[in-house]
Design an enzyme around this catalytic site. Structure first.
Site, short mmCIF file in Angstrom:
data_model
loop_
_atom_site.label_atom_id
_atom_site.label_comp_id
_atom_site.label_asym_id
_atom_site.label_seq_id
_atom_site.Cartn_x
_atom_site.Cartn_y
_atom_site.Cartn_z
CB CYS A 41 -0.87 -0.05 1.25
SG CYS A 41 -1.95 1.36 1.41
CB CYS A 62 -9.31 9.52 6.76
SG CYS A 62 -7.73 9.06 6.05
CB SER A 116 -8.05 3.58 -3.48
OG SER A 116 -9.14 3.91 -2.65
CG LEU A 145 -20.13 4.98 -2.17
CD1 LEU A 145 -20.05 6.03 -3.28
CD2 LEU A 145 -21.07 3.85 -2.57
CG ASN A 164 -7.59 0.29 11.70
OD1 ASN A 164 -7.39 0.03 12.88
ND2 ASN A 164 -6.91 -0.24 10.71
#
Ligand code: SAH
Length: 348
Positions: A103, A117, A189, A213, A288
């Site tokens: 990632c 986030c 993404s 989304l 998370n």
């Protein structure tokens, strides 16, 4: 100094021609870097001493500095790298049955401001260059001694807010005589920059597209993802219809389940309605938790019920396996911690 990893094969050829060097020299250098995995010009023993000297004076091919490394009990490794200007970036290596997936981070910080986030805790300082993204892949391959088979551009940053560098990054790692990471093994993404989704559709590259989304309707999406006020869900759907028509490829929706926010059965039905007729599937993601944000992970029963409702409505849905739960798992968490510590000493 220029970073050698910034160049696609064609760009490096142009550079070499401009320097008065032959085209095939650029191809040789490219092979050393990406096939034979060397990290210094001095090791490129089919180049003349003079050329090696010249390259040393113009280009840098150093790997990234590993500032910190956290290894999870499930094998996931989270890296914190330091860039030349002192900027800190994270990459996460995940071990799957089908291979090793990295990632990758695309920006220093992020301006999209998604409410859940960790990356958005720190505003964007700058875009990463293609080479700084390539270097994340190379450094992890060198550190682990293993090939990386899959790349997801899902680390800190919005890749479509750094479009050209990200596309060059993809071309470099995809280059058949180099790292040769298959286009179908690369995923970008985005939170939904529709003009760029359409541009991406026109590129004619077979890389995967994932859309963050996270909401079944505009009301909820407006609250948790500010980008939705620029590109509504209808507008997003239009751009996806275009993308799917052009590429004939399936889109992945990422949907983080946030307790009490977007995880009810009625939300699942709205999501199914939104997806009806789109060649797409949903990846449900356990949240998370990021301390600063106050959102919570949905109960496992609600997650199962949400998934089953989608399946009942004939929408393809999977539940993403969590990786690295016991380390600073969420995107940008480790970096936010470190930058925060450096700035004010007591961020956490
Ligand atoms: N900007 C891009 C890529 C970076 S985020 C995008 O929005 O897609 C990568 C994925 O991780 C996104 O789906 C994002 O919404 C998700 N994510 C961010 N914070 C998270 C958290 N705390 N827990 C789980 N997933 C998270």
């Amino acid at each position: 100094m220029k970073l050698i990893y910034d160049y696609t094969q064609e760009q490096l050829i142009d550079e070499f021609l401009e320097m008065g060097e032959k085209k095939f020299r650029a191809t040789q250098v490219y092979e050393w870097l990406y096939r034979k995995n060397v990290t210094s010009f001095d090791e490129m023993n089919n180049l003349s001493q003079d050329l090696r000297k010249k390259l040393n004076s113009i280009y840098c091919c150093e790997l990234l500095k590993i500032k910190e490394k956290q290894v999870s009990s499930d094998g996931t490794i989270k890296y914190l790298f330091e860039l030349n200007d002192g900027g800190l970036v994270e990459s996460v290596l995940m071990i799957h049955e089908y291979g090793r997936s990295l990632c990758v981070t695309s920006q220093l910080g992020c301006n999209m401001g998604c409410k859940f986030c960790a990356s958005g805790l720190l505003k964007k300082q700058r875009n990463l260059t293609a080479g700084e993204m390539v270097n994340q892949v190379l450094t992890v391959m060198h550190d682990t001694g293993e090939r990386i088979s899959h790349v997801v551009v899902m680390g800190t940053g919005e890749p479509f807010d750094n479009y050209d560098a990200v596309m060059n990054f993809v071309r470099i790692i995809n280059y058949a005589k180099g790292l040769a990471i298959g286009a179908r093994h690369i995923t970008i993404s985005t939170c939904g920059l529709c003009d760029k989704i359409e541009k991406y559709a026109d590129e004619g590259i077979q890389i995967n597209l994932a859309i963050s989304l996270h909401a079944p309707n505009d009301e909820i999406r407006n609250q948790i993802m500010p980008i939705n006020k620029v590109y509504s869900m209808d507008r997003l759907r239009e751009s996806l219809v275009y993308y799917i028509q052009k590429t004939n490829r399936r889109v992945t929706f990422e949907y983080i389940l946030l307790k009490g926010i977007n995880d009810s059965l009625s939300h699942a039905r709205q999501l199914a309605h939104y997806m009806r007729g789109l060649n797409a599937y949903v990846n449900l993601i356990p949240y998370n938790a990021v301390d600063e944000h106050g959102f919570q992970q949905s109960n496992i029963e609600d997650v199962e019920a949400f998934k089953n409702e989608l399946l009942r409505l004939k929408i393809n849905a999977t539940l993403r396996k969590e990786h690295g739960r016991d380390i600073d798992g969420a995107c940008g968490q480790l970096r936010a911690k470190k930058v925060g510590e450096a700035k004010n000493g007591n961020f956490c």
